[in-house]
Design a protein around this motif. Structure first.
Motif, mmCIF file in Angstrom:
data_model
loop_
_atom_site.group_PDB
_atom_site.id
_atom_site.type_symbol
_atom_site.label_atom_id
_atom_site.label_comp_id
_atom_site.label_asym_id
_atom_site.label_seq_id
_atom_site.Cartn_x
_atom_site.Cartn_y
_atom_site.Cartn_z
ATOM 1 N N UNK A 30 0.871 -1.172 0.000
ATOM 2 C CA UNK A 30 0.000 0.000 0.000
ATOM 3 C C UNK A 30 0.909 1.222 0.000
ATOM 4 N N UNK A 31 0.727 2.100 -0.980
ATOM 5 C CA UNK A 31 1.477 3.353 -1.045
ATOM 6 C C UNK A 31 0.541 4.492 -0.675
ATOM 7 N N UNK A 32 1.057 5.444 0.089
ATOM 8 C CA UNK A 32 0.266 6.584 0.544
ATOM 9 C C UNK A 32 1.089 7.854 0.374
ATOM 10 N N UNK A 33 0.456 8.904 -0.123
ATOM 11 C CA UNK A 33 1.107 10.207 -0.142
ATOM 12 C C UNK A 33 0.184 11.221 0.521
ATOM 13 N N UNK A 34 0.810 12.177 1.201
ATOM 14 C CA UNK A 34 0.048 13.216 1.878
ATOM 15 C C UNK A 34 0.748 14.550 1.774
ATOM 16 N N UNK A 35 0.542 15.387 2.791
ATOM 17 C CA UNK A 35 1.069 16.747 2.738
ATOM 18 C C UNK A 35 2.581 16.812 2.830
ATOM 19 N N UNK A 36 3.207 15.834 3.518
ATOM 20 C CA UNK A 36 4.652 15.940 3.723
ATOM 21 C C UNK A 36 5.423 14.639 3.520
ATOM 22 N N UNK A 37 4.747 13.542 3.199
ATOM 23 C CA UNK A 37 5.432 12.248 3.074
ATOM 24 C C UNK A 37 4.833 11.392 1.967
ATOM 25 N N UNK A 38 5.695 10.527 1.426
ATOM 26 C CA UNK A 38 5.241 9.367 0.665
ATOM 27 C C UNK A 38 5.748 8.148 1.411
ATOM 28 N N UNK A 39 4.899 7.137 1.566
ATOM 29 C CA UNK A 39 5.265 5.981 2.385
ATOM 30 C C UNK A 39 4.663 4.714 1.814
ATOM 31 N N UNK A 40 5.199 3.565 2.223
ATOM 32 C CA UNK A 40 4.679 2.273 1.785
ATOM 33 C C UNK A 40 4.434 1.389 3.000
ATOM 34 N N UNK A 41 3.439 0.512 2.873
ATOM 35 C CA UNK A 41 3.029 -0.376 3.947
ATOM 36 C C UNK A 41 2.875 -1.783 3.379
ATOM 37 N N UNK A 42 3.232 -2.798 4.177
ATOM 38 C CA UNK A 42 2.978 -4.176 3.773
ATOM 39 C C UNK A 42 1.465 -4.362 3.642
ATOM 40 N N UNK A 43 1.046 -4.941 2.534
ATOM 41 C CA UNK A 43 -0.389 -5.067 2.248
ATOM 42 C C UNK A 43 -0.775 -6.541 2.143
ATOM 43 N N UNK A 44 -1.909 -6.924 2.783
ATOM 44 C CA UNK A 44 -2.941 -6.083 3.397
ATOM 45 C C UNK A 44 -2.795 -5.889 4.912
ATOM 46 N N UNK A 45 -1.617 -6.146 5.454
ATOM 47 C CA UNK A 45 -1.467 -6.103 6.917
ATOM 48 C C UNK A 45 -1.321 -4.691 7.466
ATOM 49 N N UNK A 46 -0.654 -3.803 6.748
ATOM 50 C CA UNK A 46 -0.698 -2.393 7.103
ATOM 51 C C UNK A 46 0.525 -1.819 7.771
ATOM 52 N N UNK A 47 1.483 -2.638 8.195
ATOM 53 C CA UNK A 47 2.662 -2.092 8.879
ATOM 54 C C UNK A 47 3.532 -1.318 7.897
ATOM 55 N N UNK A 48 4.174 -0.251 8.402
ATOM 56 C CA UNK A 48 5.045 0.570 7.563
ATOM 57 C C UNK A 48 6.193 -0.287 7.035
ATOM 58 N N UNK A 49 6.488 -0.136 5.752
ATOM 59 C CA UNK A 49 7.516 -0.933 5.093
ATOM 60 C C UNK A 49 8.403 0.007 4.278
ATOM 61 N N UNK A 50 9.654 -0.337 4.073
ATOM 62 C CA UNK A 50 10.533 0.521 3.304
ATOM 63 C C UNK A 50 10.886 1.783 4.071
#
Length: 364
Positions: A142-162
């Motif tokens: 799962x990749x997410x971008x917002x106001x100040x970060x781009x981040x990735x999470x193990x999917x579908x479990x949700x923990x921050x990855x990378x």
């Protein structure tokens, strides 16, 4: 071009793997009943993006008799919306989806069980990251971008990855992921290339700015990948569509004329073959392009009864859904896609008391 190499992903935490595998298996088995996956209903999802209470609206497409697109369920996420000038805030892949809660700094997981969608776990952003306005899904991330970060999470479990990528300004519009790299469009006038740790992997933490030509650098908004080729819309430029390869070479394409402010392809979905669909907001249309990996041409525009705000294509490339606003009310329209990429209108939702939707996805 070869866009068929399979994704790989690394699952790191044994307990999370076990719990997630059981959940994924149960949901997959539930969807594979005696009717088979092909008999599942076609569902179209969007979000209300309410600043005080976000919810996912689930519409069911019925193509028997007179086709219809009716509201099947409203699912409060428990979070707050409020995003704007963005795309891809809601995505769905297989039996799982995700929707960002801009005002609550979280992502809500969505899960399909037979012909029903349910809200799953709440996924918090990485420490210090805020205001998510776009998500992307691959087989294992799962990749997410917002106001100040781009981040990735193990999917579908949700923990921050990378490794989290810090952004230089707050103008991120959309995140999308290809085979070996992800991309973020910045409405301030650039596209960021975010390399992955491996094909289908997490964010490596590196970033590079894609240098855009002056005729295709005004307000990058929507984007989508075709394998490792990115298509995006510098919406307010005369060349209002462009493709970018992994080497960061940009090939701009002249859009519908007259250009902005009359026409501005803003939001992007990849269709079958070499066709791309864009939501042309001021032109109240779906504007179509054909490309290879080194350029392309504008094809035509298909009129809509209102201004589109996001667009998506089903995984089987048979259906297109677009959200638009007309007369102060939000609607969803579904088109069928033929073998040449041409669109035929199928059904449109009635107004349900929401002024505008944000994000759209199809679950088959």
């Amino acid at each position: 071009m070869n866009f068929k190499r399979l994704h790989k992903f690394d699952l790191r935490r044994a307990s999370a793997v076990l719990a997630g595998a059981l959940l994924a298996t149960a949901l997959a088995n539930a969807g594979q009943d005696e009717r088979g996956r092909d008999a599942r209903k076609i569902l179209v999802l969007t979000s209300t993006n309410g600043a005080t209470s976000n919810a996912v609206e689930v519409f069911q497409l019925d193509t028997s008799g007179t086709p219809s697109l009716s509201l099947a369920d409203t699912l409060p996420t428990g979070g707050k919306g409020g995003a704007s000038t963005n795309a891809g805030i809601l995505q769905f892949k297989g039996d799982f989806g995700a929707v960002a809660n801009y005002g609550s700094n979280s992502v809500s997981q969505l899960a399909r069980y037979e012909d029903f969608i349910r809200i799953g776990r709440t996924i918090d952003l990485a420490s210090g990251c805020v205001k998510p306005d776009s998500v992307a899904l691959t087989e294992g991330q799962l990749f997410v971008v917002g106001a100040n970060c781009a981040e990735s999470h193990v999917w579908p479990w949700g923990s921050v990855d990378g490794t989290v990528v810090k952004l230089r300004d707050t103008s991120a519009a959309q995140i999308a992921a290809g085979k070996s790299w992800a991309a973020v469009t910045m409405t301030s006038g650039s596209v960021l290339q975010l390399p992955l740790t491996s094909d289908g992997g997490s964010l490596s933490g590196a970033s590079a700015t894609v240098t855009l030509p002056s005729n295709a650098n005004n307000t990058p908004l929507g984007e989508a990948f075709w394998g490792n080729i990115l298509g995006f819309t510098p919406a307010h430029s005369p060349d209002s569509f462009a493709v970018v390869n992994e080497a960061r070479n940009v090939f701009p394409i002249v859009g519908p004329t007259p250009p902005y402010p009359t026409n501005a392809p803003c939001w992007v979905a990849k269709g079958p073959g070499s066709v791309w669909y864009t939501g042309n907001s001021p032109g109240a249309a779906i504007s179509e392009f054909f490309t290879d990996d080194q350029g392309g041409v504008f094809y035509k525009s298909v009129a809509l009864p209102g201004s589109p705000t996001d667009i998506t294509v089903s995984s089987d490339r048979n259906w297109l859904a677009v959200i638009y606003t007309a007369a102060g009310a939000a609607h969803v329209a579904v088109f069928s896609i033929d073998g040449h990429g041409d669109l035929t209108p199928v059904a449109t939702s009635e107004a349900i008391g929401v002024a505008s939707f944000n994000g759209v996805a199809i679950s088959e």
